[in-house]
Design a protein around this motif. Structure first.
Motif, mmCIF file in Angstrom:
data_model
loop_
_atom_site.group_PDB
_atom_site.id
_atom_site.type_symbol
_atom_site.label_atom_id
_atom_site.label_comp_id
_atom_site.label_asym_id
_atom_site.label_seq_id
_atom_site.Cartn_x
_atom_site.Cartn_y
_atom_site.Cartn_z
ATOM 1 N N TYR A 463 0.827 -1.214 0.000
ATOM 2 C CA TYR A 463 0.000 0.000 0.000
ATOM 3 C C TYR A 463 0.860 1.262 0.000
ATOM 4 N N ASP A 466 1.811 1.700 -3.576
ATOM 5 C CA ASP A 466 0.601 2.100 -4.305
ATOM 6 C C ASP A 466 0.256 3.557 -4.021
ATOM 7 N N TYR A 467 0.379 3.944 -2.757
ATOM 8 C CA TYR A 467 0.047 5.315 -2.347
ATOM 9 C C TYR A 467 0.959 6.333 -3.033
ATOM 10 N N GLU A 468 2.256 6.073 -3.029
ATOM 11 C CA GLU A 468 3.199 7.010 -3.653
ATOM 12 C C GLU A 468 2.984 7.084 -5.168
ATOM 13 N N LYS A 471 -0.110 9.065 -5.867
ATOM 14 C CA LYS A 471 0.139 10.471 -5.546
ATOM 15 C C LYS A 471 0.762 11.197 -6.725
ATOM 16 N N TYR A 512 -6.414 8.119 -5.695
ATOM 17 C CA TYR A 512 -5.446 8.532 -4.686
ATOM 18 C C TYR A 512 -6.104 8.638 -3.309
ATOM 19 N N VAL A 515 -6.946 4.985 -2.083
ATOM 20 C CA VAL A 515 -5.823 4.171 -1.606
ATOM 21 C C VAL A 515 -5.259 4.742 -0.305
ATOM 22 N N ALA A 516 -5.396 6.056 -0.103
ATOM 23 C CA ALA A 516 -4.961 6.633 1.169
ATOM 24 C C ALA A 516 -5.774 6.044 2.322
ATOM 25 N N ARG A 519 -4.869 2.298 2.797
ATOM 26 C CA ARG A 519 -3.595 2.157 3.511
ATOM 27 C C ARG A 519 -3.811 2.270 5.020
#
Length: 536
Positions: A463, A466-468, A471, A512, A515-516, A519
């Motif tokens: 995650y 995935d998050y970065e 972003k 975005y 997924v935030a 996470r």
């Protein structure tokens, strides 16, 4: 014996073993100031709000006093010795030992996913990782007012009360009864009546099944283990409620961010629609451009209402978990917290001693084993001790003359069941099968816990990547949308390219935000899987 000590801000479960020794089974309540042993083994000292509260327990029941009952010396000594013998057999009862050694599932030395390191996991205060005071406040509120948790608390109280009730099997029964009778009958000639005949009696009866084989003690140990399982179930319910509230809180944050994003999109499309309409009126834009921008604007209005419904539903769900009326009044924050890079997950063997559901499964296994012993010993003879003392007089005023008008008896009986149609054997087979069932359930609970921890650990890095990535995708898509509108204004591109860049930008920003939240939800799952607790 189990004692549930309840005081404002403090709950404690205490076991009294052999009538003199105190063992703390578990203590679990926010706001507790302290717990300590003191005194000469017959009381419990609890430090609550900086005040020492001493709780005294009643003494053990005294054995029958021969001099008071005026038995002949030989019978009195026999009754006293039998009572003392039964007391010694039945008084010392503690909960069964851990059945961890019976676990058939493999316990690895370390986690296969090494995220966060192998240091000891600090279970208390896991909410500090999110750095969100609002989250801590609503979790504290839910632990006080959530109705599901109140149901779990009532279920725990019922279990402890049942344990106390079943404890009576190992203790004697003392009954006091009184009687009075007044009668008169006709004489033999039938002409006159005899004088009144009066009789009064007072009788105390002491009866006790001497637990020579330990059958009753096995049954009570099973009840103690069930009570400890109920305590662990309550702890699991508290942790589950806290995790559900945390998830609901950040689900509401995501829903609110999605709604605010849709508002910005609608505002941007409304302004873009105005420009296209003006260009069309000036002969610069085509009718196709107008139709396409109007379609996108209408779709955005529809999406806004969908996001509004999702946000309101998420907030009402959170309010319900807090025990509030779902008025949609909670003002959620608009940002997600920053998460730490890693947390120590500890060792797999430590998880067996920390997760409440594993502890509950192990205690149920211990209870099933004790009931298997109990059903096996049910085929042995039972031994009963009965003592009685009382009076039988003709005048009510003499009913308490326990010396001159006394009557007494004492007996020791032995009973052996010879035939019950196979009931005892069937009960033993059933208890043995229930033990095997609990043994398998214990192993499955442990494996499930290991799977949840391994999954949660593996998701952390996934995650984070995935998050970065999203972003960057969201940022670049927004910038590409701006360039597309600039080129459209300069006549370098058509409206189709612009609207395609708009859709890509919206999709990237939505992903975005999503997924935030995912996470954070995964981090909550990790704490839940590791058996995270609360501050002492």
């Amino acid at each position: 014996m189990l004692f549930l000590i309840r005081k404002k801000g403090f709950n404690s479960i205490v076991r009294l073993t052999c009538g003199i020794r105190l063992n703390v089974l578990s203590v679990s309540t926010a706001g507790r100031d302290g717990l300590q042993r003191c005194g000469a083994m017959s009381s419990l000292c609890v430090l609550v709000n900086k005040q020492l509260v001493q709780i005294r327990f009643p003494d053990m029941p005294p054995r029958p006093n021969p001099s008071r009952f005026h038995f002949p010396k030989q019978q009195a000594a026999t009754g006293a010795l039998l009572a003392l013998f039964a007391l010694g057999l039945s008084a010392c009862v503690s909960s069964p030992d851990s059945r961890l050694a019976s676990l058939e599932a493999e316990v690895p030395v370390s986690w296969s996913e090494a995220w966060g390191g192998g240091e000891t996991f600090e279970s208390a205060g896991w909410t500090d990782d999110f750095g969100d005071p609002r989250l801590q406040a609503i979790i504290a509120e839910s632990l006080e007012f959530n109705y599901d948790l109140r149901v779990a608390g009532a279920r725990l109280d019922a279990s402890l009360a049942g344990t106390t009730a079943n404890r009576s099997d190992i203790w004697p029964t003392l009954n006091l009864s009184g009687s009075g009778n007044k009668s008169r009958r006709s004489s033999a000639s039938g002409v006159s009546q005899t004088a009144y005949n009066e009789s009064y009696g007072l009788n105390a009866r002491f009866s006790w099944e001497i637990d020579l084989w330990g059958k009753l003690r096995n049954g009570y140990r099973a009840e103690l283990a069930d009570a400890e399982a109920a305590i662990a179930d309550y702890e699991a319910a508290r942790l589950s409620i806290a995790a559900r509230v945390a998830k609901a809180w950040y689900a509401a944050v995501e829903a609110n961010q999605q709604y605010e994003l849709e508002l910005r999109i609608l505002d941007a499309l409304s302004e873009s629609s105005r420009i296209v309409e003006e260009n069309f009126a000036s002969g610069i834009a085509r009718a196709l451009d107008v139709r396409l921008i109007r379609a996108n604007l209408a779709s955005s209005k529809s999406s806004l209402e969908q996001r509004r419904r999702s946000r309101d539903a998420a907030i009402r769900n959170l309010e319900t978990l807090l025990g509030r009326y779902p008025k949609n009044e909670i003002d959620v924050v608009s940002t997600f917290p920053e998460l730490s890079e890693g947390i120590p997950a500890g060792l797999p063997s430590e998880l067996l001693l920390r997760r409440p559901d594993i502890i509950a499964a192990e205690r149920r296994l211990a209870a099933a084993e004790q009931r298997r012993f109990e059903s096996s010993k049910a085929r042995l003879p039972s031994i009963d001790l009965n003592l009685s003392r009382g009076t039988s007089v003709g005048e009510l005023s003499d009913i308490f003359e326990i010396v001159e008008e006394r009557i007494w008896s004492q007996s020791l009986g032995v009973a052996q069941t010879l035939f019950q149609g196979g009931r005892l054997k069937a009960n033993y087979r059933r208890s043995r099968a229930q033990y095997e069932q609990n043994l398998a359930s214990y192993a499955q609970t442990v494996l499930t816990a290991f799977r949840e921890v391994e999954n949660a650990l593996s998701y952390q890095d996934s995650y984070a990547i995935d998050y970065e990535a999203l972003k960057v995708a969201a940022f670049e898509s927004v910038e590409a949308e701006k360039l597309a509108w600039d080129e459209y204004s300069s006549g370098l591109t058509d409206i189709t390219t612009v609207l395609d860049s708009v859709r890509r930008s919206i999709s990237a920003q939505r992903s975005y935000i999503q997924v935030a939240n995912q996470r954070i939800q995964s981090r909550i799952d990790l704490y839940l899987a590791l058996g995270g607790g609360f501050e002492s």
